[in-house]
Scaffold this active site. Structure first.
Site, PDB file in Angstrom:
ATOM      1  N   VAL A  87       0.814  -1.217   0.000  1.00 59.04           N
ATOM      2  CA  VAL A  87       0.000   0.000   0.000  1.00 59.04           C
ATOM      3  C   VAL A  87       0.852   1.272   0.000  1.00 59.04           C
ATOM      4  O   VAL A  87       0.346   2.354  -0.303  1.00 59.04           O
ATOM      5  CB  VAL A  87      -0.994   0.034   1.179  1.00 59.04           C
ATOM      6  CG1 VAL A  87      -1.976  -1.129   1.088  1.00 59.04           C
ATOM      7  CG2 VAL A  87      -0.274   0.054   2.510  1.00 59.04           C
ATOM      8  N   ASN A 123      -6.616  -1.269   6.815  1.00 57.78           N
ATOM      9  CA  ASN A 123      -6.064  -2.045   7.921  1.00 57.78           C
ATOM     10  C   ASN A 123      -4.553  -2.229   7.850  1.00 57.78           C
ATOM     11  O   ASN A 123      -3.909  -2.471   8.865  1.00 57.78           O
ATOM     12  CB  ASN A 123      -6.743  -3.424   7.957  1.00 57.78           C
ATOM     13  CG  ASN A 123      -6.082  -4.373   8.921  1.00 57.78           C
ATOM     14  OD1 ASN A 123      -6.183  -4.218  10.133  1.00 57.78           O
ATOM     15  ND2 ASN A 123      -5.370  -5.355   8.384  1.00 57.78           N
ATOM     16  N   SER A 177      -4.942   2.780  16.492  1.00 54.51           N
ATOM     17  CA  SER A 177      -4.268   2.073  17.579  1.00 54.51           C
ATOM     18  C   SER A 177      -4.372   2.905  18.844  1.00 54.51           C
ATOM     19  O   SER A 177      -4.442   4.140  18.784  1.00 54.51           O
ATOM     20  CB  SER A 177      -2.793   1.856  17.235  1.00 54.51           C
ATOM     21  OG  SER A 177      -2.052   1.429  18.366  1.00 54.51           O
ATOM     22  N   TYR A 233       5.113   5.280  14.709  1.00 52.66           N
ATOM     23  CA  TYR A 233       3.848   4.551  14.655  1.00 52.66           C
ATOM     24  C   TYR A 233       2.744   5.340  15.351  1.00 52.66           C
ATOM     25  O   TYR A 233       1.647   5.528  14.803  1.00 52.66           O
ATOM     26  CB  TYR A 233       4.028   3.186  15.326  1.00 52.66           C
ATOM     27  CG  TYR A 233       2.778   2.339  15.360  1.00 52.66           C
ATOM     28  CD1 TYR A 233       2.323   1.705  14.209  1.00 52.66           C
ATOM     29  CD2 TYR A 233       2.079   2.137  16.546  1.00 52.66           C
ATOM     30  CE1 TYR A 233       1.181   0.911  14.245  1.00 52.66           C
ATOM     31  CE2 TYR A 233       0.953   1.340  16.588  1.00 52.66           C
ATOM     32  CZ  TYR A 233       0.500   0.724  15.429  1.00 52.66           C
ATOM     33  OH  TYR A 233      -0.629  -0.054  15.465  1.00 52.66           O
ATOM     34  N   ALA A 263       2.546   8.600  16.088  1.00 50.99           N
ATOM     35  CA  ALA A 263       2.208   9.847  15.406  1.00 50.99           C
ATOM     36  C   ALA A 263       1.396   9.590  14.137  1.00 50.99           C
ATOM     37  O   ALA A 263       0.442  10.325  13.830  1.00 50.99           O
ATOM     38  CB  ALA A 263       3.480  10.625  15.077  1.00 50.99           C
ATOM     39  N   SER A 264       1.749   8.539  13.406  1.00 50.85           N
ATOM     40  CA  SER A 264       1.011   8.245  12.173  1.00 50.85           C
ATOM     41  C   SER A 264      -0.405   7.762  12.466  1.00 50.85           C
ATOM     42  O   SER A 264      -1.347   8.089  11.731  1.00 50.85           O
ATOM     43  CB  SER A 264       1.768   7.206  11.333  1.00 50.85           C
ATOM     44  OG  SER A 264       1.953   5.991  12.040  1.00 50.85           O
ATOM     45  N   LYS A 265      -0.591   7.013  13.546  1.00 51.33           N
ATOM     46  CA  LYS A 265      -1.933   6.569  13.908  1.00 51.33           C
ATOM     47  C   LYS A 265      -2.768   7.730  14.465  1.00 51.33           C
ATOM     48  O   LYS A 265      -3.987   7.776  14.260  1.00 51.33           O
ATOM     49  CB  LYS A 265      -1.853   5.440  14.932  1.00 51.33           C
ATOM     50  CG  LYS A 265      -1.348   4.122  14.350  1.00 51.33           C
ATOM     51  CD  LYS A 265      -2.281   3.568  13.289  1.00 51.33           C
ATOM     52  CE  LYS A 265      -1.883   2.178  12.860  1.00 51.33           C
ATOM     53  NZ  LYS A 265      -2.822   1.594  11.853  1.00 51.33           N
TER      54      LYS A 265
END
Length: 257
Positions: free
Chosen positions: A65, A91, A143, A156, A158-160
């Protein structure tokens, strides 16, 4: 099993294992044509075999992706080949575990590319198709790291967090077009990755589990039930929501012993 998704078409990214596979299998059992994508062909083949053995209709596409051009093309191809696109589950995920002092900019960008950029591109492509039909449902998988600080997981987390706020904005823009956009916020889930970590660091894994109010990690199938609820007509008046499915972890106030 109710067949309320009969005639509908769904895409699940990262659908070859864990939460994605459990979700794709449940969507298929409820009657939809489901398309899964993932990077690893053996896992995709295994997932397709599992879903078909349960009587589901499934297609698999080998795809990273982070290759957002190919991702957008895949969504357009699915909509064109099937004449519609009703549901999208973003997902697929990437994570790098390191303190900020050792986290590289490449690690940061990789996590954002998969967790945020890909969700933006797929949501944009799906909304273009769904807008023509005047309806559609998108669920983004975030998350608890996106709402609670976790050491060694800056990129992880920060991106979520970005994904959660993007979900809210997309919901506002999609609402007048009949498109609902929601997020599910998993905590610890007993996937293959979690089991692998537990085998390498059993004491840390045990402490992590003990810190969950329900004293266990969630099952992929439990997350799938929440995701499919958000996709379904039972959630027809829900949009812009972010639902924790984490055994109570996000609601917990930590008190040192």
């Amino acid at each position: 099993m109710i067949q309320d998704f009969e005639g509908r078409v769904a895409i699940v990214t990262g659908g070859s294992d864990g939460i994605g596979l459990a979700t794709a299998a449940l969507i298929a059992r409820r009657g939809a044509q489901v398309v899964i994508c993932g990077r690893r062909l053996p896992l995709l083949d295994s997932a397709r075999t599992k879903i078909e053995a349960e009587g589901g209709r499934v297609e698999s596409v080998q795809l990273d992706v982070a290759d957002t051009g190919s991702l957008a093309t895949m969504i357009e191809d699915v909509a064109r080949n099937h004449g519609r696109l009703d549901m999208l589950v973003n997902n697929a995920m990437a994570t790098h575990y390191a303190p900020i002092s050792r986290l590289t900019l490449d690690h940061w960008r990789k996590d954002f590319a998969v967790n945020a950029d890909a969700a933006f591109v797929s949501t944009k492509a799906a909304m273009e198709v769904m807008a023509k039909a005047g309806k559609g449902s998108i669920v983004n998988i975030a998350s608890t790291c996106g709402i609670r600080a976790t050491v060694n997981m800056a990129s992880y987390s920060a991106s979520k967090a970005a994904l959660l706020h993007f979900t809210a904005v997309a919901a506002m823009e999609g609402a007048p077009m009949g498109i609902r956009v929601n997020a599910i916020i998993p905590g610890q889930v007993q996937t293959a990755g979690t089991e692998e970590f537990a085998a390498r660091a059993p004491e840390i894994a045990a402490r992590t589990t003990d810190a969950i109010p329900m004293r266990r990690g969630g099952l992929p199938e439990e997350l799938a039930q929440a995701i499919v609820f958000m996709l379904s007509d039972a959630a027809s008046y829900i949009t812009g929501a972010a639902l924790p499915v984490d055994g109570g972890k996000a609601a917990q106030l930590y008190m040192p012993e």
